[in-house]
Design a protein around this motif. Sequence first.
Motif, PDB file in Angstrom:
ATOM      1  N   GLN A 167       0.833  -1.190   0.000  1.00 62.77           N
ATOM      2  CA  GLN A 167       0.000   0.000   0.000  1.00 62.77           C
ATOM      3  C   GLN A 167       0.869   1.242   0.000  1.00 62.77           C
ATOM      4  N   ARG A 168       0.778   2.021  -1.064  1.00 65.09           N
ATOM      5  CA  ARG A 168       1.405   3.335  -1.111  1.00 65.09           C
ATOM      6  C   ARG A 168       0.261   4.342  -1.291  1.00 65.09           C
ATOM      7  N   ASP A 169       0.266   5.168  -2.294  1.00 66.48           N
ATOM      8  CA  ASP A 169      -0.926   5.991  -2.527  1.00 66.48           C
ATOM      9  C   ASP A 169      -2.103   5.102  -2.929  1.00 66.48           C
ATOM     10  N   THR A 170      -1.761   4.040  -3.665  1.00 64.89           N
ATOM     11  CA  THR A 170      -2.729   2.994  -3.998  1.00 64.89           C
ATOM     12  C   THR A 170      -2.046   1.657  -3.750  1.00 64.89           C
ATOM     13  N   ALA A 171      -2.769   0.583  -3.891  1.00 61.18           N
ATOM     14  CA  ALA A 171      -2.175  -0.746  -3.773  1.00 61.18           C
ATOM     15  C   ALA A 171      -1.393  -1.054  -5.044  1.00 61.18           C
ATOM     16  N   GLU A 172      -0.141  -1.475  -4.887  1.00 63.18           N
ATOM     17  CA  GLU A 172       0.725  -1.775  -6.022  1.00 63.18           C
ATOM     18  C   GLU A 172       1.376  -3.135  -5.825  1.00 63.18           C
ATOM     19  N   PRO A 173       1.730  -3.811  -6.917  1.00 65.23           N
ATOM     20  CA  PRO A 173       2.404  -5.096  -6.777  1.00 65.23           C
ATOM     21  C   PRO A 173       3.741  -4.946  -6.066  1.00 65.23           C
ATOM     22  N   GLY A 174       4.023  -5.844  -5.145  1.00 66.45           N
ATOM     23  CA  GLY A 174       5.279  -5.807  -4.402  1.00 66.45           C
ATOM     24  C   GLY A 174       6.415  -6.461  -5.175  1.00 66.45           C
ATOM     25  N   ALA A 175       7.641  -6.021  -4.891  1.00 69.23           N
ATOM     26  CA  ALA A 175       8.813  -6.585  -5.558  1.00 69.23           C
ATOM     27  C   ALA A 175      10.050  -6.353  -4.703  1.00 69.23           C
ATOM     28  N   VAL A 176      11.080  -7.113  -4.978  1.00 71.64           N
ATOM     29  CA  VAL A 176      12.359  -7.010  -4.278  1.00 71.64           C
ATOM     30  C   VAL A 176      13.460  -6.858  -5.329  1.00 71.64           C
ATOM     31  N   LEU A 177      14.346  -5.913  -5.089  1.00 75.52           N
ATOM     32  CA  LEU A 177      15.504  -5.716  -5.961  1.00 75.52           C
ATOM     33  C   LEU A 177      16.710  -6.424  -5.375  1.00 75.52           C
ATOM     34  N   ALA A 178      17.398  -7.217  -6.185  1.00 76.21           N
ATOM     35  CA  ALA A 178      18.695  -7.784  -5.802  1.00 76.21           C
ATOM     36  C   ALA A 178      19.769  -6.853  -6.350  1.00 76.21           C
ATOM     37  N   ARG A 179      20.490  -6.209  -5.436  1.00 77.35           N
ATOM     38  CA  ARG A 179      21.464  -5.181  -5.795  1.00 77.35           C
ATOM     39  C   ARG A 179      22.874  -5.666  -5.495  1.00 77.35           C
ATOM     40  N   VAL A 180      23.787  -5.351  -6.386  1.00 82.16           N
ATOM     41  CA  VAL A 180      25.191  -5.730  -6.236  1.00 82.16           C
ATOM     42  C   VAL A 180      26.007  -4.456  -6.097  1.00 82.16           C
ATOM     43  N   ALA A 181      26.924  -4.431  -5.132  1.00 81.01           N
ATOM     44  CA  ALA A 181      27.755  -3.250  -4.893  1.00 81.01           C
ATOM     45  C   ALA A 181      29.137  -3.690  -4.451  1.00 81.01           C
ATOM     46  N   SER A 182      30.117  -2.820  -4.667  1.00 80.81           N
ATOM     47  CA  SER A 182      31.446  -3.086  -4.116  1.00 80.81           C
ATOM     48  C   SER A 182      31.367  -3.242  -2.612  1.00 80.81           C
ATOM     49  N   SER A 183      30.531  -2.448  -1.977  1.00 77.86           N
ATOM     50  CA  SER A 183      30.080  -2.650  -0.598  1.00 77.86           C
ATOM     51  C   SER A 183      28.957  -1.659  -0.359  1.00 77.86           C
ATOM     52  N   HIS A 184      28.301  -1.802   0.775  1.00 76.18           N
ATOM     53  CA  HIS A 184      27.247  -0.857   1.161  1.00 76.18           C
ATOM     54  C   HIS A 184      27.709   0.018   2.325  1.00 76.18           C
ATOM     55  N   ILE A 185      29.002   0.231   2.440  1.00 77.08           N
ATOM     56  CA  ILE A 185      29.556   1.080   3.494  1.00 77.08           C
ATOM     57  C   ILE A 185      29.431   2.539   3.062  1.00 77.08           C
ATOM     58  N   ARG A 186      28.869   3.340   3.922  1.00 73.52           N
ATOM     59  CA  ARG A 186      28.498   4.719   3.591  1.00 73.52           C
ATOM     60  C   ARG A 186      29.165   5.682   4.573  1.00 73.52           C
ATOM     61  N   VAL A 187      29.092   6.970   4.254  1.00 80.02           N
ATOM     62  CA  VAL A 187      29.497   7.969   5.240  1.00 80.02           C
ATOM     63  C   VAL A 187      28.690   7.760   6.517  1.00 80.02           C
ATOM     64  N   GLY A 188      27.412   7.473   6.367  1.00 77.73           N
ATOM     65  CA  GLY A 188      26.562   7.233   7.532  1.00 77.73           C
ATOM     66  C   GLY A 188      26.999   6.041   8.361  1.00 77.73           C
ATOM     67  N   THR A 189      27.637   5.049   7.744  1.00 79.36           N
ATOM     68  CA  THR A 189      28.169   3.909   8.493  1.00 79.36           C
ATOM     69  C   THR A 189      29.234   4.382   9.470  1.00 79.36           C
TER      70      THR A 189
END
Length: 495
Positions: A167-189
């Motif tokens: 549920q967002r503004d309307t009901a939408e089909p759900g999905a999952v993205l498989a993402r590849v990265a050198s890493s997910h280390i961020r400034v926030g980390t």
Amino acid sequence: MSSSTTSTLFTLENTYARDLEGMYVPFTGTHASNPEVLVVNTALAEELGLDADALHTPEAAEILSGSVPPEGATTIAMAYAGHQFGGYQPLLGDGRAMLLGELVDTDGNRRDLHLKGSGRTRFSRGGDGRAAIGPMLREYLISEAMHALGIPTTRALAVTATGEQVQRDTAEPGAVLARVASSHIRVGTFEFALRQGDPLQPLADYTIARHYPELVDADDRYLRFFEAVVDRQASLVAQWMAVGFIHGVLNTDNTTISGETIDYGPCAFMDAYDPATVFSSIDVQGRYAYTNQPPVIGWNLARFAESLIPLVAKQLGGDSEVGDTDGAITALTDILAAFLDRHDARLAEHFRAKIGVAVDDQDLVDDLQTVMREHRPDFTGTFRALAEELRGNSRPLDDLIPRDAIAPWLSRWRAALADTESATADAMDRVNPIYIPRNHLVDIALRAATAGDLEKFQMLLSVVTRPFDADPALGAYAQPAPDEFGQGFQTFCGT
């Protein structure tokens, strides 16, 4: 805790979980009722040493939806903090994502495999942890377009439908993205690790070993580490600016230490040239407008520098337990002060290549941008039109900018060319894309995909991943949005 696991689909490690206790929480994902893999990036799968055909199987759908972890895997939600629109949030983390583990690709590089939209974690802050198909396909499309443009970026391996509605503004089909990265280390980390205290040095040492191994044995490694990250970010943002890319939400948790573009939420490519362009619906003050991206990344890097002060101080302080804090601040500030100069030099190189001149004539670049700002031509199309001008075809440029407005500049430009006009035009076409993910085409493709038709998405993907190869049959993909579309167009985070 095991750091190496094998399934029939993936051979995974998780050195992040093994080495950085306190920087994550265990998480196994939320069951999807009827998962189905919709899109697989065959070329990336092969690069990762995976069987692309096997990624279409029901077993793969279970794993790539987050329903079932790979056998024996240590799956986690990563912790981080961040400054969001300038305000500090001490705990953000993967609110709807998890790290499945790390793959070693065919070139020996370690890459994260991360799922986005895999369910609510401890960091969700009231969110449902899910994702809709449109935003996940959007990230797939635009990150692969960025890769084709030669810009460092996370990549998309697959999008998997969950068989459920979100549920967002309307009901939408759900999905999952498989993402590849050198890493997910961020400034926030690093901001999170600084607040925790004990994990800071292990995190820094881990990140240096993973992304900047040449610095591992350096006595001043933390200072040089900061300089290396500053340099990569200066290069990255210059590449964004050169293609008219607007990230849209450049918080510190969306600024990677590896120098890759990450988190394609309200991002977009500029159509009509205007340095103040903002697409994101949540950026009401224009903090992350096109022209503000370099100074904002500099601001984010200042937050990274603050996180490193204790480590640099100890290295400068000899036997002192606390170290030389004042010396650390001075040394880090001196490096940070050079960020915009580094960026500007890289961007100048890009724009010289875009207009085909070898001489360092910044006035020539600046004056073209002045003309473009006054007449608001299509940003991407202008540089292709200039190449056509050199081939004797004046119509594309005349369709964008009045001849009397640009004629004086054209005379100066031709005098500055380093090669024949024909050779210069060919060189310009090699660096100036003809196809980008234009906002109206992305919108059309994602609306169709949400309704169950992936054909437009697949076609647009095939075009934008060959951005320099002009094809007369694809003329519609090179055209800017109709005026009625562009007026008031906004992008959304998709959360």
